[in-house]
Each structure stands twice: as structure tokens, then as C-alpha cells.
Write a protein that holds these residues in place. Structure first.
Motif, PDB file in Angstrom:
ATOM      1  N   LEU A  29       0.883  -1.156   0.017  1.00  0.00           N
ATOM      2  CA  LEU A  29      -0.056  -0.151   0.135  1.00  0.00           C
ATOM      3  C   LEU A  29       0.824   1.438  -0.131  1.00  0.00           C
ATOM      4  CD1 LEU A  29      -2.600   1.514   0.101  1.00  0.00           C
ATOM      5  CD2 LEU A  29      -2.731   0.947   2.571  1.00  0.00           C
ATOM      6  N   LEU A  30       1.936   1.258   0.668  1.00  0.00           N
ATOM      7  CA  LEU A  30       2.833   2.326   0.845  1.00  0.00           C
ATOM      8  C   LEU A  30       3.457   2.641  -0.531  1.00  0.00           C
ATOM      9  CD1 LEU A  30       3.963   4.498   2.793  1.00  0.00           C
ATOM     10  CD2 LEU A  30       5.922   2.927   3.175  1.00  0.00           C
ATOM     11  N   ASP A  31       3.733   1.560  -1.320  1.00  0.00           N
ATOM     12  CA  ASP A  31       4.288   1.783  -2.725  1.00  0.00           C
ATOM     13  C   ASP A  31       3.354   2.392  -3.342  1.00  0.00           C
ATOM     14  OD1 ASP A  31       6.429   1.222  -4.376  1.00  0.00           O
ATOM     15  OD2 ASP A  31       4.946  -0.178  -5.380  1.00  0.00           O
ATOM     16  N   PHE A  32       1.967   1.973  -3.431  1.00  0.00           N
ATOM     17  CA  PHE A  32       1.073   2.602  -4.196  1.00  0.00           C
ATOM     18  C   PHE A  32       0.872   3.945  -3.854  1.00  0.00           C
ATOM     19  CE2 PHE A  32      -3.597   3.811  -4.244  1.00  0.00           C
ATOM     20  CZ  PHE A  32      -4.014   3.592  -5.509  1.00  0.00           C
ATOM     21  N   LEU A  33       0.818   4.342  -2.697  1.00  0.00           N
ATOM     22  CA  LEU A  33       0.524   5.803  -2.005  1.00  0.00           C
ATOM     23  C   LEU A  33       1.528   6.685  -2.531  1.00  0.00           C
ATOM     24  CD1 LEU A  33      -0.736   5.365   1.294  1.00  0.00           C
ATOM     25  CD2 LEU A  33      -2.177   5.816  -0.636  1.00  0.00           C
ATOM     26  N   ARG A  34       3.063   6.129  -2.714  1.00  0.00           N
ATOM     27  CA  ARG A  34       3.869   6.746  -3.100  1.00  0.00           C
ATOM     28  C   ARG A  34       3.975   7.172  -4.666  1.00  0.00           C
ATOM     29  NH1 ARG A  34       8.322   3.824   0.417  1.00  0.00           N
ATOM     30  NH2 ARG A  34       8.435   5.006   2.405  1.00  0.00           N
ATOM     31  N   GLU A  35       3.721   6.054  -5.349  1.00  0.00           N
ATOM     32  CA  GLU A  35       3.500   6.362  -6.937  1.00  0.00           C
ATOM     33  C   GLU A  35       2.243   6.928  -7.470  1.00  0.00           C
ATOM     34  OE1 GLU A  35       5.695   5.090  -8.999  1.00  0.00           O
ATOM     35  OE2 GLU A  35       7.087   4.614  -7.116  1.00  0.00           O
ATOM     36  N   CYS A  36       1.073   7.215  -6.637  1.00  0.00           N
ATOM     37  CA  CYS A  36      -0.432   7.464  -7.316  1.00  0.00           C
ATOM     38  C   CYS A  36      -0.502   8.889  -6.546  1.00  0.00           C
ATOM     39  CB  CYS A  36      -1.273   6.449  -7.049  1.00  0.00           C
ATOM     40  SG  CYS A  36      -0.954   5.116  -8.133  1.00  0.00           S
ATOM     41  N   GLU A  37      -0.949   9.763  -7.377  1.00  0.00           N
ATOM     42  CA  GLU A  37      -1.598  10.864  -6.802  1.00  0.00           C
ATOM     43  C   GLU A  37      -3.200  11.186  -7.057  1.00  0.00           C
ATOM     44  OE1 GLU A  37       0.020  12.901  -4.631  1.00  0.00           O
ATOM     45  OE2 GLU A  37       1.740  11.825  -4.917  1.00  0.00           O
ATOM     46  N   ALA A  38      -3.774  11.923  -6.679  1.00  0.00           N
ATOM     47  CA  ALA A  38      -5.288  12.035  -6.625  1.00  0.00           C
ATOM     48  C   ALA A  38      -5.596  13.116  -5.950  1.00  0.00           C
ATOM     49  CB  ALA A  38      -6.113  10.915  -5.912  1.00  0.00           C
ATOM     50  N   GLU A  39      -6.666  14.028  -6.748  1.00  0.00           N
ATOM     51  CA  GLU A  39      -7.278  15.242  -6.074  1.00  0.00           C
ATOM     52  C   GLU A  39      -8.117  14.850  -4.861  1.00  0.00           C
ATOM     53  OE1 GLU A  39      -9.669  17.316  -8.969  1.00  0.00           O
ATOM     54  OE2 GLU A  39      -8.227  16.667 -10.694  1.00  0.00           O
ATOM     55  N   THR A  40      -8.889  13.594  -4.931  1.00  0.00           N
ATOM     56  CA  THR A  40      -9.697  13.209  -3.638  1.00  0.00           C
ATOM     57  C   THR A  40      -9.373  11.860  -3.515  1.00  0.00           C
ATOM     58  OG1 THR A  40     -11.404  14.695  -4.123  1.00  0.00           O
ATOM     59  CG2 THR A  40     -11.882  12.925  -2.855  1.00  0.00           C
ATOM     60  N   LEU A  41      -9.102  11.412  -1.983  1.00  0.00           N
ATOM     61  CA  LEU A  41      -8.781  10.189  -1.710  1.00  0.00           C
ATOM     62  C   LEU A  41      -9.692   9.629  -0.868  1.00  0.00           C
ATOM     63  CD1 LEU A  41      -7.018   7.533  -1.183  1.00  0.00           C
ATOM     64  CD2 LEU A  41      -5.604   8.804   0.162  1.00  0.00           C
ATOM     65  N   TYR A  42     -10.529   8.671  -1.194  1.00  0.00           N
ATOM     66  CA  TYR A  42     -11.660   8.037   0.010  1.00  0.00           C
ATOM     67  C   TYR A  42     -10.988   6.929   0.727  1.00  0.00           C
ATOM     68  CZ  TYR A  42     -15.380  10.981  -2.084  1.00  0.00           C
ATOM     69  OH  TYR A  42     -16.097  11.876  -2.737  1.00  0.00           O
ATOM     70  N   LEU A  43     -11.147   6.756   1.884  1.00  0.00           N
ATOM     71  CA  LEU A  43     -10.585   5.610   2.887  1.00  0.00           C
ATOM     72  C   LEU A  43     -11.872   4.992   3.155  1.00  0.00           C
ATOM     73  CD1 LEU A  43      -7.805   7.697   5.047  1.00  0.00           C
ATOM     74  CD2 LEU A  43      -7.672   6.431   2.846  1.00  0.00           C
ATOM     75  N   VAL A  44     -12.369   4.051   2.726  1.00  0.00           N
ATOM     76  CA  VAL A  44     -13.642   3.561   2.869  1.00  0.00           C
ATOM     77  C   VAL A  44     -13.744   2.556   3.802  1.00  0.00           C
ATOM     78  CG1 VAL A  44     -15.774   2.965   1.513  1.00  0.00           C
ATOM     79  CG2 VAL A  44     -13.897   3.873   0.310  1.00  0.00           C
ATOM     80  N   GLY A  45     -13.288   2.641   5.109  1.00  0.00           N
ATOM     81  CA  GLY A  45     -13.496   1.766   6.069  1.00  0.00           C
ATOM     82  C   GLY A  45     -12.457   0.810   6.452  1.00  0.00           C
ATOM     83  N   ASP A  46     -12.417   0.409   7.680  1.00  0.00           N
ATOM     84  CA  ASP A  46     -11.414  -0.717   8.135  1.00  0.00           C
ATOM     85  C   ASP A  46     -10.036  -0.382   7.698  1.00  0.00           C
ATOM     86  OD1 ASP A  46     -13.763  -1.912   9.110  1.00  0.00           O
ATOM     87  OD2 ASP A  46     -13.519  -3.946   7.859  1.00  0.00           O
ATOM     88  N   ILE A  47      -9.542   0.869   7.783  1.00  0.00           N
ATOM     89  CA  ILE A  47      -8.291   1.293   7.788  1.00  0.00           C
ATOM     90  C   ILE A  47      -7.529   0.877   8.819  1.00  0.00           C
ATOM     91  CG2 ILE A  47      -6.609   3.233   7.210  1.00  0.00           C
ATOM     92  CD1 ILE A  47      -9.110   2.635   4.832  1.00  0.00           C
ATOM     93  N   VAL A  48      -7.730   1.287  10.013  1.00  0.00           N
ATOM     94  CA  VAL A  48      -7.049   0.736  11.172  1.00  0.00           C
ATOM     95  C   VAL A  48      -8.083  -0.359  11.961  1.00  0.00           C
ATOM     96  CG1 VAL A  48      -6.035   1.398  13.525  1.00  0.00           C
ATOM     97  CG2 VAL A  48      -5.749   2.943  11.557  1.00  0.00           C
ATOM     98  N   ASP A  49      -7.578  -1.601  12.341  1.00  0.00           N
ATOM     99  CA  ASP A  49      -8.407  -2.686  12.754  1.00  0.00           C
ATOM    100  C   ASP A  49      -8.364  -2.765  14.183  1.00  0.00           C
ATOM    101  OD1 ASP A  49      -9.502  -5.077  13.309  1.00  0.00           O
ATOM    102  OD2 ASP A  49      -9.040  -6.133  11.462  1.00  0.00           O
TER     103      ASP A  49
END
Length: 279
Positions: A29-49
């Protein structure tokens, strides 16, 4: 499902990261977040368990790195909206507030570039097991944790012999009897809710089953998870949506320099941990 996405998007949806568990693929996931940019990012639940953290503390550095990366994106101008799920249900008490410039909402109506309206919701409200027998849902969570631990050792041996990652826990989960019937009922319930709200589609997570499907007049989107499938739902500048599956990084990217003082990061993580009740 694309595996070589463009790096800039209008919108990105991710869910079911399950930080705080051994099954979470935080490095991917960290690799994805470093490589991709977005105007809006939705965190659609169960991010921290939170469910697992209440019973056992597991929080390696990579999980802190993901939290820091999300905070950094919000600070640098990405609009970040968090919709709580069932495993981070404690965040429902903070709906309407901001945490490190991340807005917490119970659900949200997203408008695509081509004018369609999508309901963004985790979806646990429409899971009959979670809604009617939460104790059974907790029991299932413990069983899943065991399968994820086995999965870790299984993939360690695969890496030793040069094989790529393969989700044993995901394979077993999708082979469980009645799984297909459960998914169909879940999809149908979300579609009914979308129709009730008068929107064109629904974006959800919860069941760890990435999918895009047209059901009547409603388009159903499930953005998957970052335990088994490692998928995200993305929208381009024209309003077209697709699922992307993020591959394992061929090499570990060097950590980005942290512009926020270390004390500031520590304070934010301390605030997050205070949300987790002790056992």
C-alpha cells in the motif's frame, strides 16, 4: 482489472487496509501511495483494525509509515475523506470532525467528472452477520487472523523459492460454502440503498471482493482490500472508473523526507492510539 495504472487520478478509493494486523500488506500500500496521486482520496472503512488492536498490539513501522503518508497527502492538498467501517467503528464517534486534515463522514455522495452521483459507504450496515450477530463477526475475525498468520509463513516460503505473492487466506475465503450467495445478497442490499437515495451507483468495501458490476440502473463498485487482493478503485479525468491491482514492489522505495517535525508525527499517532480502548 489493470495492473499498470496511470499515476495521476481525479479520485481514488481504498478500503479494508486493516492496519494493526499481520495480514495487512502495508509495504504494498505504501508503494501505491507513493506512486499515485489524486485530487480526492476516499478511505472507505476498516483502515485501522481496532477490533484486533483491542486484543493484541501489533504495530510495525510500516503501519506508521502508511498513516504518515496519508497525513502528508492531506497536508499537501489531497482532499481525504474517511468513512468508518466496522473494524474501526470507534471513529463513528468523531463523524464531522477532522483528524490531521482528514474529514470523517458516515458516508458521502461523490460526483464523477461526467456528472454521475455515487454513494460512498463501507457497507457493514448491510451485512446481516455484522448487524444481527456481532459476536459471530468477531469470531470470524479471529479465524481470519489465524488464516492470515498461516498465509504469512506460506508466502515466506514462496519468496524463498522465487515465487510471487499468492493469497492463501483469500483463496480459502472465496472457497467457503455459501460465499457467492452472501456476496449476491450484500450487493443487492447496497443497490437497494443506492436506489433509495436516488444515486447512480455505490462504492463500498467490507467483503474483500473487488468488483464492478451493473445491477439494473445502478453500478456497483467494490474497491477490494489490502490484505488479499491489494486493489483500488480509481477515476480518471473523464469520469471513467476502473479497478487496479497493485503488484508487489520490485524494490523498496527509499522513504520520503518527512517535512513535519517528528514530534508532530508522534503526537498525531498518539492521538490515534488513544482512540483504541485497552483490553
Amino acid at each position: 482489472m489493470s495492473t499498470s495504472p496511470d499515476r495521476r487520478y481525479r479520485t481514488v478509493w481504498i478500503s479494508d487496509v486493516h492496519l494493526g494486523t499481520r495480514g495487512c500488506q502495508a509495504a504494498r500500500l505504501l508503494d501505491f501511495l507513493r506512486e499515485c496521486e489524486a485530487e480526492t482520496l476516499y478511505l472507505v472503512g476498516d483502515i485501522v483494525d481496532v477490533w484486533r488492536l483491542r486484543r493484541r498490539r501489533f504495530w510495525p513501522q510500516e503501519h506508521s509509515d502508511v498513516v504518515q503518508k496519508l497525513l502528508r497527502k492531506a497536508r499537501r492538498g489531497t482532499r481525504v475523506i474517511l468513512v468508518p467501517g466496522n473494524h474501526d467503528d470507534v471513529l463513528h464517534d468523531y463523524v464531522g470532525l477532522e483528524f490531521g486534515q482528514i474529514l470523517i463522514k458516515p458516508d458521502h455522495i461523490h460526483e464523477t467528472a461526467d456528472g454521475r452521483r455515487l454513494l460512498v459507504i463501507h457497507g457493514d450496515q448491510f451485512d446481516t452477520v455484522v448487524a444481527r450477530a456481532p459476536w459471530l463477526a468477531h469470531l470470524g475475525t479471529h479465524a481470519l487472523a489465524v488464516s492470515q498468520l498461516v498465509n504469512q509463513w506460506f508466502n515466506w516460503w514462496r519468496r524463498v523459492f522465487g515465487y510471487p505473492y499468492w493469497s492463501l487466506s483469500g483463496y480459502l475465503k472465496h472457497k467457503v460454502k455459501h460465499r457467492a450467495a452472501f456476496i449476491a445478497k450484500f450487493d443487492a442490499a447496497l443497490v437497494l440503498e443506492a436506489e433509495r437515495r436516488g444515486v447512480d451507483g455505490v462504492v463500498c468495501g467490507h467483503i474483500h471482493h473487488p468488483e464492478i458490476r451493473q445491477i439494473g440502473a445502478i453500478t456497483y463498485y467494490n474497491d477490494g482490500d489490502w490484505v488479499d487482493s491489494c486493489t483500488a478503485l480509481v477515476e480518471d479525468e473523464n469520469g471513467q472508473l476502473e479497478l487496479i491491482r497493485w503488484p508487489e514492489p520490485s524494490r523498496r522505495a527509499a522513504p520520503e523526507p518527512e517535512t513535519e517535525p517528528a514530534t508532530g508525527v508522534a503526537a498525531r499517532l498518539k492521538r490515534l492510539r488513544r482512540l483504541v480502548p485497552t483490553a
